[in-house]
Design a protein around this motif. Structure first.
Motif, PDB file in Angstrom:
ATOM      1  N   GLY A 244      45.099  21.844  48.431  1.00 49.28           N
ATOM      2  CA  GLY A 244      44.671  23.158  47.983  1.00 49.28           C
ATOM      3  C   GLY A 244      43.759  22.928  46.956  1.00 49.28           C
ATOM      4  O   GLY A 244      43.257  21.789  46.518  1.00 49.28           O
ATOM      5  N   ASN A 245      42.894  24.046  46.661  1.00 52.83           N
ATOM      6  CA  ASN A 245      41.668  23.945  45.863  1.00 52.83           C
ATOM      7  C   ASN A 245      41.768  24.709  44.647  1.00 52.83           C
ATOM      8  O   ASN A 245      42.244  25.559  44.462  1.00 52.83           O
ATOM      9  CB  ASN A 245      40.650  24.354  46.372  1.00 52.83           C
ATOM     10  N   PRO A 246      41.955  23.836  43.344  1.00 51.16           N
ATOM     11  CA  PRO A 246      42.010  24.560  42.095  1.00 51.16           C
ATOM     12  C   PRO A 246      41.207  25.762  41.833  1.00 51.16           C
ATOM     13  O   PRO A 246      41.617  26.782  41.220  1.00 51.16           O
ATOM     14  CB  PRO A 246      41.517  23.618  40.943  1.00 51.16           C
ATOM     15  N   THR A 247      39.734  25.532  42.287  1.00 58.20           N
ATOM     16  CA  THR A 247      38.741  26.719  42.033  1.00 58.20           C
ATOM     17  C   THR A 247      39.299  28.116  42.659  1.00 58.20           C
ATOM     18  O   THR A 247      39.373  29.306  42.355  1.00 58.20           O
ATOM     19  CB  THR A 247      37.473  26.267  42.565  1.00 58.20           C
ATOM     20  N   ALA A 248      39.602  27.669  44.056  1.00 59.20           N
ATOM     21  CA  ALA A 248      40.305  29.029  44.829  1.00 59.20           C
ATOM     22  C   ALA A 248      41.359  29.874  44.116  1.00 59.20           C
ATOM     23  O   ALA A 248      41.572  30.829  44.042  1.00 59.20           O
ATOM     24  CB  ALA A 248      40.862  28.509  46.216  1.00 59.20           C
ATOM     25  N   GLU A 249      42.433  28.933  43.519  1.00 62.01           N
ATOM     26  CA  GLU A 249      43.485  29.502  42.724  1.00 62.01           C
ATOM     27  C   GLU A 249      43.065  30.226  41.395  1.00 62.01           C
ATOM     28  O   GLU A 249      43.452  31.271  41.295  1.00 62.01           O
ATOM     29  CB  GLU A 249      44.456  28.380  42.573  1.00 62.01           C
ATOM     30  N   GLU A 250      42.029  29.651  40.838  1.00 57.70           N
ATOM     31  CA  GLU A 250      41.627  30.244  39.527  1.00 57.70           C
ATOM     32  C   GLU A 250      40.945  31.611  39.676  1.00 57.70           C
ATOM     33  O   GLU A 250      41.288  32.431  39.278  1.00 57.70           O
ATOM     34  CB  GLU A 250      40.640  29.210  38.657  1.00 57.70           C
ATOM     35  N   VAL A 251      39.819  31.645  40.862  1.00 62.85           N
ATOM     36  CA  VAL A 251      39.570  32.780  41.232  1.00 62.85           C
ATOM     37  C   VAL A 251      40.496  33.755  41.632  1.00 62.85           C
ATOM     38  O   VAL A 251      40.511  34.956  41.355  1.00 62.85           O
ATOM     39  CB  VAL A 251      38.598  32.770  42.361  1.00 62.85           C
ATOM     40  N   ARG A 252      41.513  33.555  42.365  1.00 65.19           N
ATOM     41  CA  ARG A 252      42.636  34.521  42.823  1.00 65.19           C
ATOM     42  C   ARG A 252      43.198  34.986  41.504  1.00 65.19           C
ATOM     43  O   ARG A 252      43.536  36.168  41.493  1.00 65.19           O
ATOM     44  CB  ARG A 252      43.457  33.759  43.918  1.00 65.19           C
ATOM     45  N   ASN A 253      43.496  34.028  40.621  1.00 69.58           N
ATOM     46  CA  ASN A 253      44.020  34.670  39.516  1.00 69.58           C
ATOM     47  C   ASN A 253      43.567  35.431  38.906  1.00 69.58           C
ATOM     48  O   ASN A 253      43.890  36.564  38.029  1.00 69.58           O
ATOM     49  CB  ASN A 253      44.782  33.477  38.634  1.00 69.58           C
ATOM     50  N   PHE A 254      42.157  35.276  38.569  1.00 67.64           N
ATOM     51  CA  PHE A 254      41.264  36.178  37.897  1.00 67.64           C
ATOM     52  C   PHE A 254      40.862  37.421  38.595  1.00 67.64           C
ATOM     53  O   PHE A 254      41.189  38.397  37.897  1.00 67.64           O
ATOM     54  CB  PHE A 254      39.680  35.320  37.894  1.00 67.64           C
ATOM     55  N   ARG A 255      40.902  37.364  39.851  1.00 66.57           N
ATOM     56  CA  ARG A 255      40.750  38.712  40.691  1.00 66.57           C
ATOM     57  C   ARG A 255      41.975  39.372  40.647  1.00 66.57           C
ATOM     58  O   ARG A 255      41.763  40.809  40.480  1.00 66.57           O
ATOM     59  CB  ARG A 255      40.362  38.528  42.153  1.00 66.57           C
ATOM     60  N   THR A 256      43.057  39.229  40.292  1.00 66.37           N
ATOM     61  CA  THR A 256      44.401  39.747  40.581  1.00 66.37           C
ATOM     62  C   THR A 256      44.682  40.434  39.038  1.00 66.37           C
ATOM     63  O   THR A 256      45.111  41.661  38.872  1.00 66.37           O
ATOM     64  CB  THR A 256      45.566  38.780  40.323  1.00 66.37           C
ATOM     65  N   SER A 257      44.215  39.698  38.105  1.00 68.54           N
ATOM     66  CA  SER A 257      44.317  40.177  36.708  1.00 68.54           C
ATOM     67  C   SER A 257      42.969  41.080  35.990  1.00 68.54           C
ATOM     68  O   SER A 257      43.184  41.856  34.906  1.00 68.54           O
ATOM     69  CB  SER A 257      44.718  39.123  35.468  1.00 68.54           C
ATOM     70  N   TYR A 258      41.851  41.033  36.520  1.00 71.27           N
ATOM     71  CA  TYR A 258      40.584  41.708  35.936  1.00 71.27           C
ATOM     72  C   TYR A 258      40.607  42.948  36.485  1.00 71.27           C
ATOM     73  O   TYR A 258      40.389  43.414  37.650  1.00 71.27           O
ATOM     74  CB  TYR A 258      39.399  40.701  36.191  1.00 71.27           C
ATOM     75  N   ASN A 259      40.422  43.746  35.462  1.00 70.97           N
ATOM     76  CA  ASN A 259      40.290  45.159  35.833  1.00 70.97           C
ATOM     77  C   ASN A 259      39.235  46.116  35.035  1.00 70.97           C
ATOM     78  O   ASN A 259      39.119  47.326  35.170  1.00 70.97           O
ATOM     79  CB  ASN A 259      41.594  46.338  35.834  1.00 70.97           C
ATOM     80  N   GLU A 260      38.398  45.318  34.315  1.00 70.95           N
ATOM     81  CA  GLU A 260      37.310  45.851  33.818  1.00 70.95           C
ATOM     82  C   GLU A 260      36.404  46.638  34.715  1.00 70.95           C
ATOM     83  O   GLU A 260      35.614  46.176  35.630  1.00 70.95           O
ATOM     84  CB  GLU A 260      36.443  45.113  32.663  1.00 70.95           C
ATOM     85  N   THR A 261      35.706  47.950  34.188  1.00 71.01           N
ATOM     86  CA  THR A 261      34.745  48.493  35.197  1.00 71.01           C
ATOM     87  C   THR A 261      33.412  48.047  34.886  1.00 71.01           C
ATOM     88  O   THR A 261      33.205  47.241  33.936  1.00 71.01           O
ATOM     89  CB  THR A 261      34.788  49.978  34.780  1.00 71.01           C
TER      90      THR A 261
END
Length: 378
Positions: free
Chosen positions: A161-178
């Motif tokens: 697996g790829n660590p960057t892909a995981e980091e981006v997935r985690n970010f997109r799940t938690s980030y909600n700033e307009t």
């Protein structure tokens, strides 16, 4: 189990620290001893050499510090033998680590695992002989390396697996700033954003940023926002953006990309991060003696692309403007073709889906740790 890890650079320190955390999940009594940095120290164990005493890049710095490098290598070999680990885990850092692997294979029975393959598929492919001889197990974070090792060289490896892909997935799940809130926080006026990602090293910034700014400045309807790297002081950026309309964002690259319409990006992990965040991009990389570099790329370097996006996708998904193709005109033209309303934009976004699918959704350090621990019990 006793784990001896060797990471010689900042990126290796990050990846090794996450692997150590994952190893502790499957092996609560894990003991660590390592060459590494502050992130690894924070996980625990004994740091016997810090990366600040190891990370020398380029021919001249290596030559100037050769005595120190050789001393570290001698100490490392002796320290491993005296500590008697169950496994030595090498993290990238090929020149040093492959020498350690050769010694361990010839002089000990200690198992040698490699986490994050050295990029021998780009150049120095002859190192495959040493890897096949001296490395017991290889753990890769790039899916195209499986074909390189297994089909081309008949050496089985583990794609974890790829660590960057995981980091981006985690970010997109938690980030909600307009976007409105993001712009207000950074003094932006709310126009569509062209993000500038000029690298994390001063030389990269010096080489690439002026042309990036000159190209992007042609698009008056867009706001230009530079992602500043935490490793570079803000005063250094001032040399390039003073008198321009470029705004800056400090250490918030993912947040910036989330609200950007397009991006100009130097080669490296940033190209993959930009793709996974769904932002069309132009890859820009200025080089010295551009015609010579182009000749070397065509006749010596063993890959067709320089960006991870294209390497993983197996085709030119994003334009790569480096060596003799690097110019303000070419950058501006490629940027124009990925803005809204142009067909190259949709083609890039469609190509990003291929990249994401090939990376998969495995959590790389967890997957690697489970495999490592299982192999050690065999």
């Amino acid at each position: 189990m006793r784990y001896y890890l060797i990471a010689g650079e900042a990126s290796g320190d990050l990846h090794a620290s996450r692997l150590m955390e994952s190893l502790k999940k499957v092996d609560p009594i894990a003991e660590f001893r390592f060459f590494g940095g502050d992130r690894m120290k924070a996980v625990g164990g004994v740091c016997v050499r810090h990366i600040r005493d190891l990370a020398y890049m380029g021919f001249v710095p290596v030559l100037l510090h050769l005595r120190k490098i050789m001393g570290n290598m001698k100490f490392c070999k002796q320290d491993i033998v005296e500590w008697k680990p169950d496994v030595v885990i090498l993290v990238d850092y090929a020149g040093f680590n492959l020498s350690i692997a050769k010694f361990l294979h010839a002089k000990t029975n200690i198992r040698v695992y490699y986490y994050i393959s050295p990029k021998i598929w780009a150049w120095k492919e002859w190192r495959i002989k040493a890897i096949k001889r001296d490395v017991d197990e290889m753990f890769s974070i790039l899916p195209f390396e499986v074909d390189f090792y297994e089909k081309r060289h008949h050496y089985p490896i583990h794609y974890v697996g790829n660590p960057t892909a995981e980091e981006v997935r985690n970010f997109r799940t938690s980030y909600n700033e307009t976007k409105e809130a993001f712009c207000a926080r950074h003094g932006l006026d709310g126009r569509p954003i062209i993000a500038l990602l000029a690298g994390s090293r001063k030389q990269e910034i010096k080489d690439n940023l002026p042309a990036m700014i000159a190209a992007a400045d042609r698009f008056a309807d867009y706001e230009l926002v530079l992602a500043c790297a935490p490793s570079v002081e803000s005063a250094y950026y001032t040399n390039f953006i003073e008198g321009t309309r470029v705004k800056t964002v400090d250490d918030e690259t993912y947040q910036l990309l989330s609200h950007s319409t397009a991006a100009l990006v130097t080669s490296g992990t940033a190209t993959l991060e930009t793709a996974l965040l769904g932002v069309p991009q132009v890859v820009c990389y200025e080089t010295p003696v551009p015609r010579l570099i182009r000749f070397g790329f065509n006749h010596i370097i063993k890959v067709d692309y320089i960006s991870l996006v294209n390497l993983i996708g197996g085709r030119e998904i994003v334009p790569e403007l480096f060596a003799d193709r690097f110019s303000v005109y070419n950058i501006a033209n490629a940027l124009y073709n990925i803005l809204p309303g142009h067909t190259n934009r949709d083609a890039q976004l469609d190509g990003y889906k291929t990249v994401s699918d090939r990376l998969g959704d495995a959590v790389a350090p967890d997957n690697a740790a489970q495999t490592i621990y299982g192999l050690l019990w065999k």
